[in-house]
Design an enzyme around this catalytic site. Structure first.
Site, PDB file in Angstrom:
ATOM      1  N   GLU A  32     -11.562  -5.755   1.236  1.00  0.00           N
ATOM      2  CA  GLU A  32     -11.013  -5.142   2.441  1.00  0.00           C
ATOM      3  C   GLU A  32     -12.115  -4.958   3.481  1.00  0.00           C
ATOM      4  OE1 GLU A  32      -7.177  -2.857   1.558  1.00  0.00           O
ATOM      5  OE2 GLU A  32      -8.827  -1.473   1.308  1.00  0.00           O
ATOM      6  N   GLY A  76      -1.807  -1.252   3.774  1.00  0.00           N
ATOM      7  CA  GLY A  76      -1.713   0.132   4.219  1.00  0.00           C
ATOM      8  C   GLY A  76      -0.498   0.346   5.097  1.00  0.00           C
ATOM      9  N   GLY A  77      -0.693   0.255   6.397  1.00  0.00           N
ATOM     10  CA  GLY A  77       0.352   0.582   7.368  1.00  0.00           C
ATOM     11  C   GLY A  77       1.696  -0.071   7.087  1.00  0.00           C
ATOM     12  N   HIS A 109     -11.944   2.871  -2.185  1.00  0.00           N
ATOM     13  CA  HIS A 109     -11.425   2.513  -0.856  1.00  0.00           C
ATOM     14  C   HIS A 109     -12.469   2.914   0.194  1.00  0.00           C
ATOM     15  CE1 HIS A 109      -8.938   2.448   2.732  1.00  0.00           C
ATOM     16  NE2 HIS A 109      -8.082   1.693   2.053  1.00  0.00           N
ATOM     17  N   ASN A 153      -0.581   0.866  -0.071  1.00  0.00           N
ATOM     18  CA  ASN A 153      -1.422   2.064  -0.048  1.00  0.00           C
ATOM     19  C   ASN A 153      -0.856   2.983   1.039  1.00  0.00           C
ATOM     20  OD1 ASN A 153      -3.386   4.014   0.088  1.00  0.00           O
ATOM     21  ND2 ASN A 153      -4.952   2.693   0.996  1.00  0.00           N
ATOM     22  N   TRP A 154      -0.133   3.981   0.599  1.00  0.00           N
ATOM     23  CA  TRP A 154       0.497   4.894   1.573  1.00  0.00           C
ATOM     24  C   TRP A 154      -0.514   5.804   2.250  1.00  0.00           C
ATOM     25  CZ3 TRP A 154       5.649   7.199  -0.815  1.00  0.00           C
ATOM     26  CH2 TRP A 154       6.619   6.187  -0.862  1.00  0.00           C
ATOM     27  N   LYS A 155      -1.726   5.865   1.719  1.00  0.00           N
ATOM     28  CA  LYS A 155      -2.732   6.821   2.201  1.00  0.00           C
ATOM     29  C   LYS A 155      -2.107   8.235   2.194  1.00  0.00           C
ATOM     30  CE  LYS A 155      -4.595   3.096   4.950  1.00  0.00           C
ATOM     31  NZ  LYS A 155      -5.716   2.690   5.753  1.00  0.00           N
ATOM     32  N   GLU A 175     -12.212   4.310   2.929  1.00  0.00           N
ATOM     33  CA  GLU A 175     -12.033   5.656   3.497  1.00  0.00           C
ATOM     34  C   GLU A 175     -12.637   6.712   2.575  1.00  0.00           C
ATOM     35  OE1 GLU A 175      -7.804   5.361   4.202  1.00  0.00           O
ATOM     36  OE2 GLU A 175      -8.208   3.848   5.733  1.00  0.00           O
TER      37      GLU A 175
END
Ligand code: PEP
Length: 255
Positions: free
Chosen positions: A171, A238-239, A99, A13-15, A101
């Site tokens: 998550e 993610g990161g 998600h 997940n590159w966001k 976020e």
């Protein structure tokens, strides 16, 4: 069907990171390690404008392209929205929905997540439906009941045949982007519970076939232990998906 019969999925997940111009160099760094063993799939869920560049870079690779959100509407006067048909038209195979976020910053409810899930299934895209508790909820001891309510709300009206095409990602919010990973035991407890909830909704046999991912500060070092858990079939990352380290996580799934 148990873990060894379920395929693994390592999804990045590159966001809201990366530029199209950075994609070739990124892929050059990742490609040597992005070979998938039998039974392992991988996808990069990227911002909408980067989909064509990522699709072009990944041509010929086994790694698929995903999106991070979708409109619940089919088409029409919904300025700024992107439909499931438009994603399918670009060759998108997976899409993250719900998600934390988006739930936190865009007020997404389980009902909206449910509509998005239906839109994706209608377009032949695999939804990766996220769920997970806040630290306050964990401390209050309501993790399992909260996650159960998210699962039930997100899957409202989804029949067994459709459920076979859905991926769930657990998550815990307190583990996302914090460097504070859930322990393998904590992650397994909730993923196992989710499978139990799916068993009650769809029958145990079907539940045994559903891919359940863990997400929250998964990295090249902790992936192996997390992925070894009986009910964890992969990761939403993610990161670490922005770095060549993503290949180490694929490597852990390949083992
Ligand atoms: C995520 O954004 O889904 C995620 C798990 O992020 P990170 O790996 O950075 O915690």
């Amino acid at each position: 069907m148990d873990k060894k019969n379920r395929n693994a999925l390592i999804a990045g997940n590159w966001k809201m990171n990366m530029l199209a111009s950075q994609v070739p160099a990124y892929w050059q760094g990742l490609e040597p390690g992005a070979k998938l063993a039998e039974g392992v799939s991988s996808a990069l869920c990227v911002p909408f404008p980067l989909i064509p560049a990522v699709k072009a870079a990944l041509a010929g690779s086994q790694v698929k392209v995903g999106a991070q959100d979708v409109s619940s509407h089919d088409k029409g006067a919904y300025t700024g929205e992107v439909s499931a048909a438009q994603l399918a038209d670009l060759g998108v195979d997976y899409c993250i929905i719900g998600h934390s976020e988006r739930r936190a910053y865009h007020g997404e409810s389980d009902g909206l997540v449910n509509e998005k899930l239906k839109a994706l299934l209608g377009a032949g895209i695999t939804p990766i439906m996220c769920c997970g508790e806040s630290l306050e909820q964990r401390d209050a001891g309501v993790t399992l009941s909260f996650v159960e309510s998210q699962i039930k709300g997100g899957l409202e009206g989804i029949g067994p045949e459709e459920m076979k095409k859905v991926v769930i990602a657990y998550e815990p919010i307190w583990a996302i982007g914090t460097g504070r990973t859930a322990t393998a035991e904590q992650a397994q407890e909730v993923c196992g519970y989710i499978r139990g909830v799916l068993g009650k909704l769809y029958g145990e046999e079907l539940a045994k076939g559903v891919q359940i991912l863990y997400g929250g500060s998964m990295n090249g070092k902790n992936a192996k232990e997390l992925l070894a858990q009986p009910d964890i079939d992969g990761g939403l990352i993610g990161g670490a998906s922005l770095k060549p380290e993503f290949a180490d996580i694929i490597g852990a799934a390949n083992e």
